[in-house]
Design an enzyme around this catalytic site. Structure first.
Site, PDB file in Angstrom:
ATOM      1  N   LYS A  80      -4.449   7.104  -7.167  1.00 40.81           N
ATOM      2  CA  LYS A  80      -3.832   7.158  -5.843  1.00 40.81           C
ATOM      3  C   LYS A  80      -3.878   8.616  -5.368  1.00 40.81           C
ATOM      4  O   LYS A  80      -3.643   9.540  -6.165  1.00 40.81           O
ATOM      5  CB  LYS A  80      -2.374   6.682  -5.948  1.00 40.81           C
ATOM      6  CG  LYS A  80      -1.643   6.570  -4.608  1.00 40.81           C
ATOM      7  CD  LYS A  80      -0.235   5.985  -4.814  1.00 40.81           C
ATOM      8  CE  LYS A  80       0.528   5.846  -3.509  1.00 40.81           C
ATOM      9  NZ  LYS A  80       1.884   5.304  -3.698  1.00 40.81           N
ATOM     10  N   SER A  89       3.206   1.281  -0.912  1.00 41.63           N
ATOM     11  CA  SER A  89       2.286   2.248  -0.375  1.00 41.63           C
ATOM     12  C   SER A  89       0.998   2.409  -1.165  1.00 41.63           C
ATOM     13  O   SER A  89       0.006   2.937  -0.647  1.00 41.63           O
ATOM     14  CB  SER A  89       2.982   3.607  -0.303  1.00 41.63           C
ATOM     15  OG  SER A  89       3.269   4.078  -1.609  1.00 41.63           O
ATOM     16  N   SER A 106       6.382   0.474  -4.393  1.00 41.96           N
ATOM     17  CA  SER A 106       5.014   0.804  -3.984  1.00 41.96           C
ATOM     18  C   SER A 106       3.927   0.481  -5.004  1.00 41.96           C
ATOM     19  O   SER A 106       2.744   0.575  -4.690  1.00 41.96           O
ATOM     20  CB  SER A 106       4.913   2.277  -3.612  1.00 41.96           C
ATOM     21  OG  SER A 106       5.479   2.494  -2.338  1.00 41.96           O
TER      22      SER A 106
END
Lengths: 95, 485, 478
Positions: free
Chosen positions: B78, B153, B177
């Site tokens: 990420k 997210s 997330s």
């Protein structure tokens, strides 16, 4: 109304966010929705409850006073949007 | 089966047996990326050259018999974890050109374990969102339905695994997330106990809630990843110096005699009936496996979202103050003075959701409101934590849906922040209490969208989560579906 | 109107650790700009602070030395504001739960002891440095100082005059230096002071509106700034104006304080507990260990000097104001056993030389043993006090021992009676008129004969012996 548009302006200034009139209006209404929802918490009596600011109970995390390598001036400034010589440069700070 | 569709443990076997090379695996991942990435958009940055180079090196190691747990395994990161020498943006314009001179501790650990990095994945800007729509680099699409969001997210990392554009990936979870996108993409995602995985180098959203964790194709891979990620880091004050078990030992163990708590507060109006049905079916599977489901109560559940939406923005408003245009990242052009530099840089650099949360957080901490908001929320947080402490006296793990609904449409909730916030309703409490949680797939809707369920356990009991998730996975014998891209 | 002044002080002292408070960068002063920096003190994304244990111990020492109570649990908080010298957009400091509270230091005010309360002592990180371009509308940022550990010592509003304030500052400074936790260098900013000043009509209970004074970088400046500010406030009040609560900057060159309007609006600091740092628990054994390690503090040393060495309180005060000076003094006394004489020599000649050259006692060329030996030589009568003045000056200039200087300069006293009798006889014979007058009662002439003897011996005659012999010989054969 929990938060007025003047307060929104004040908060935006504290947070150093430029906002235009339209955004101010939108933020005021959205923030009010959110704050109204958050008001839920006032249903609860929290008298005497110790506030919890950490997810776990760690204490006394220390390091020894031992020098580690610094990254140096050049590396420090590589990401800078504006640097001059060995310094970061910013618009004049008036004291 | 293509190589890119396999799990870590399957690929490890093949590598050890000399059936495949790291280069073949990596090339297979990149050919998949070439085929589908344009439609899915789960990466902000691809690192093909570096990856192929690393793969050849891995093959050298393999030839020497030096095979580490992730040797030859393509992993996606990420874009919230800092990678030395590689642009790390956090999905934000304000960091669009930031090159960290350091790597996150998890990156160092993965590198030491032999991982090959495919690229940096897309995310909601500064991890603020539940849909990966707030990224400055544009939205990621759900591989099961390109009209829908992948969750957020960490939507990029979840999608990359679900779409077989990597083997496993790293996400971060502040309010769900990792678990929510894992559920919405039909994969496994774990948020470890706060303090279990180092946060050093994880770009902070809400420091007391943030935690790094893995996305994987199955539970065993989750255990493999946790073996690498977990552990004390002296660079982080909130890191916990406790022994880390070998998580793989929990794979394949049964759960006979376990009590599984079903909190009534998590089965409320507004949950998609197909989600409820899938969870009910899962409960049957668990009971057939020897687990006993018991009703429990987490009375402060209804206050979790409100609590979270004070604490997380408050911490974020402070964490994001460093993006000021002085030392790195964006600085607005042609500013007349210092104040204008700050205000314009931050106006141009941050998206609407980030600004909104900075505003809420700044307001909640500002003079005269601290007690009413931040302090109150911190007290309610203690009550939420207490609920879990009480619950775990009567059960081993807790089972809940991960998300009240399957993936929603792109744009559906962007204009209603509160509705968006409520989509995290089942995942937020975990972060507030600091406990670990795992989301695993438990079926599909009639429309073919994945459904996830969540197990929660007490602090540092990730082993239990892996054990029950693995037991369920084995007993459920769910059909293996792949998104038709 | 008769006004009373009320002053409270906030002192920031840089701690003498090797590394910064939350990272391993060096705290050394004077490196190339932005060279003592790392991702942590630069506030880069994703980095985390880890507390330097020594900072807690040093802060604890100061707290114990100023009679504070150490809190069993304390925590760090974030003070949020934007400034280019503050990389993270917040300063890590302590707010609701500081390390220590409720202390005091004692001042000597007109011969009486006065207690100045210390509200709290807390730990925090320093900010960077800004340099302003004189020709262009830009400033330059150097982050070497960012994250250098500080303690902030906040006093109660207990001081009633600029002199008391200056005295309090000297006491704090002295304690910090004694503890060896701060170098006390005010020019380099290791010891900085802000003041809260207000006036009120004498007898009034409520405090007047206060102003905050910044930039007082020496004791003398501090006192001048306070004197100016008090006069300014009095003038305002006496002329129908009111004091505005604001921050004012001392301008040393102009000798005035000026309003800092730019700092006014930023007072909503939004403090909250720093989630990246964990609570610090201080148990009794840890406190005890630090207590045990405390050196003798200035006040105790002063009292001991008066008692053990029987020197005046004033002398004791001067000699203990600098720990190194006190050590020097005690070394001298140990060898020569003449405490008051030693004090006179040190406070007189030695300190005068040092002050002229702006040197500290550590850089003094006159070694303690040398000074002690010189005092012994006077005591033995080997040299006169007058000679000694010359000797000590030479010792200071050359660093040589008193014996060497005396030898080189031929400064040895004539104490040989036979030789002196010969000289005196010759002088008496050469001055028959003066002899007659003296014997007739003009006793003033005794001085004339002493002068003649000294002249003949180039001042080397032992004055006591000369007196004795002259008296006998001028009286004539009895």
């Amino acid at each position: 109304m929990k938060i007025s548009s003047q307060e929104v302006e004040y908060v935006a200034h504290l947070a150093r966010l430029e906002i235009n009139e339209k955004e101010k209006e939108k933020f005021t209404s959205q923030l009010n929705d959110i704050l109204l929802y958050i008001d839920k918490l006032n249903e609860l009596d929290t008298k005497g409850v110790e506030p919890m600011s950490h997810a776990i109970a760690v204490t006394n995390a220390f390091r020894e006073d031992k020098t580690s390598t610094s990254i140096g001036t050049e590396q420090t400034l590589t990401n800078a949007p504006d640097a001059r010589g060995e310094f970061f440069r910013v618009p004049k700070v008036i004291e | 089966m293509e190589l890119n569709q396999l799990t870590i443990h399957e690929l490890q076997e093949k590598i050890k047996n000399g059936e495949v090379s790291a280069l073949q695996i990596t090339e297979s991942v990149f050919s998949r990326i070439d085929a589908v990435e344009e439609r899915v958009h789960c990466y902000i940055r691809l690192m093909k050259e570096e990856a192929l180079h690393a793969a050849s090196k891995a093959d050298d190691d393999i030839k020497k018999g030096d095979i580490k747990p992730l040797t030859g395994i393509p992993i996606a990161l990420k874009d919230i974890v800092c990678t030395k020498g590689i642009v790390t943006t956090c999905g934000s314009h304000i960091l669009h050109n930031f090159v960290p001179p350091y790597s996150a501790t998890v990156v160092e650990k993965l590198t030491a374990a032999g991982a090959i990095y495919v690229g940096k994945t897309n995310m909601d800007e500064f991890a603020m969102g539940s849909s990966t729509e707030t990224s400055w680099f544009g939205p990621t699409r759900n591989p099961w339905d390109l009209e829908r969001i992948p969750g957020g997210s960490s939507g990029g990392s979840a999608t990359a695994v679900a779409a077989d554009e990597c083997i496993a990936s790293i996400g971060s979870d502040t309010g769900g997330s990792i678990r929510q996108p894992a559920a919405l993409c039909g994969i496994v995602g774990m948020k470890p106990t706060y303090g279990r995985v180092s946060r050093f180098g994880l770009i902070a959203f809400a420091s007391s809630l943030d935690q790094i964790g893995p996305f994987t194709k199955d539970v065993e891979d989750c255990a493999i990843m946790m073996n690498i990620l977990a552990g004390y880091d002296p660079k982080e004050s909130t890191s916990v110096n406790a022994e880390v078990p070998d998580y793989r030992q929990f794979i394949g163990r049964d759960i006979k005699g376990w009590k599984i708590g079903i909190p009534k507060e998590y089965f409320i109006e507004g949950i998609d009936p197909e989600v409820t049905a899938a969870i009910k079916k899962a409960i049957t599977v668990i009971e057939q496996g020897g687990g006993q489901c018991v009703n429990i109560t987490l009375p402060h559940t209804q206050y979790c979202v409100a609590t979270y939406y004070i604490i997380a923005p408050a911490e974020a408003s402070s964490n994001l103050a460093r993006y000021d245009g002085v030392r790195y990242g964006l600085r607005a052009a042609d500013v007349r003075d210092l104040l204008e530099m700050y205000r314009t840089t931050r106006m141009e650099g941050f998206g609407a959701e980030v600004k909104r949360r900075i505003m809420i957080g700044t307001y909640a901490l500002s003079a005269g409101y601290y007690d009413a908001y931040y302090k109150k929320a911190s007290q309610v947080r203690a009550l939420i934590k207490r609920d879990f402490d009480e619950a775990f006296k009567t059960c081993d793990v807790i089972l809940t849906p991960t998300s009240p609904t399957p993936a929603f449409k792109i744009g559906e909730k962007t204009d209603d922040p509160l509705q968006m916030y409520l989509s995290d309703i089942f995942t937020i409490s975990t972060n507030l209490a600091g406990i670990p949680g795992i989301s695993i797939p438990c079926g599909f809707t009639s429309g073919g969208l994945p459904i996830g369920m969540q197990f929660l356990a007490g602090h540092f009991e990730e082993g239990k989560l892996i054990q029950i998730a693995s037991a369920y996975e084995k007993n459920a014998k769910n059909e293996k579906r792949r998104p038709a891209l | 109107m008769d006004f009373e002044t009320v002053i409270g002080l906030e002192v920031h002292a840089q701690l003498l650790t090797d590394t910064k408070i939350f990272c391993g960068c060096s705290t050394k002063f004077g490196g190339a700009p932005n060279s003592h920096t790392c991702p942590v003190c630069l506030g880069m994304p994703g980095v985390l602070p880890v507390l330097n244990k020594k900072v807690v111990e040093y802060a604890m020492k100061m707290a114990l030395a100023t009679n504070c109570e150490i809190n069993k649990s304390c925590e760090f908080a974030r003070k949020n504001y934007f400034y280019p010298d503050l990389p993270k957009g917040y300063q890590i400091s302590q707010y609701a739960f500081p390390l220590a509270e409720h202390g005091h230091v004692l001042l000597d005010v007109n011969g009486e002891q006065k207690k100045i309360g210390i509200t709290r002592i807390h730990m925090e990180e320093d900010a960077g440095k800004l340099l302003h371009d004189e020709h262009n509308p830009v400033s330059y940022v150097d982050l070497n100082r960012t994250g250098v550990p500080l303690i902030e010592i906040v006093s109660e509003p207990d001081m009633r005059s600029p002199e008391e304030a200056a005295d309090y500052l000297r006491r704090l400074h002295e304690i910090l230096v004694y503890l060896e936790i701060c170098d006390g260098n005010m020019e380099e900013g290791s010891f900085r002071c802000d003041a809260n000043v207000s006036i009120r009509p004498r007898g009034q209970k409520e405090y007047g509106t206060r102003t905050e004074l910044k930039n007082m970088n020496s004791f003398r400046n501090g006192q001048r700034a306070l004197e100016y500010e008090i006069k300014r406030q009095q003038y305002l009040v006496e002329n129908g104006g009111t004091v505005v609560q604001e921050t004012r900057l001392w301008d040393d060159a102009q000798g005035v304080t000026n309003s800092m309007r730019s700092k006014e609006e930023a007072h909503d600091y939004r403090y909250f507990p720093d989630p990246d740092l964990v609570p610090i628990l201080v148990d009794q054994p840890w406190v005890d260990k630090n207590k045990k390690d405390l050196p003798e503090l200035p006040l105790a040393k002063r009292e001991r000097f008066v008692k053990d060495y029987q020197i005046p309180a004033y002398d004791a005060g001067v000699l203990t104001a600098d720990k190194a000076l006190a050590i020097y003094y005690e070394e001298v006394v140990k060898i020569c056993s003449k405490p008051k004489v030693a004090s006179n020599w040190i406070m007189g000649d030695v300190m005068r030389f040092l002050n002229e050259d702006k040197r500290s006692i550590r850089e003094c060329p006159v070694k303690a043993e040398s000074l002690a030996e010189m005092i012994n030589l006077i005591d033995e009568g080997a040299i006169s006090g007058k000679m000694a003045k010359e000797v000590v000056e030479d010792m200071y200039k050359t660093g040589k021992s008193p014996q060497d200087i005396i030898k080189e300069k031929g400064l040895v006293q004539i104490t040989d009676e036979g030789e002196l009798i010969k000289t005196i006889t010759a002088i008496i014979e050469a001055n028959p008129a003066q002899l007659k007058d003296y014997r007739d009662g003009k006793e003033k002439l005794f001085g004339f004969f002493v002068g003649q003897v000294m002249k003949a011996t180039q001042g080397k005659a032992n004055p006591q012996l000369v007196n004795e012999l002259l008296k006998k010989m001028l009286a004539g054969p009895s």
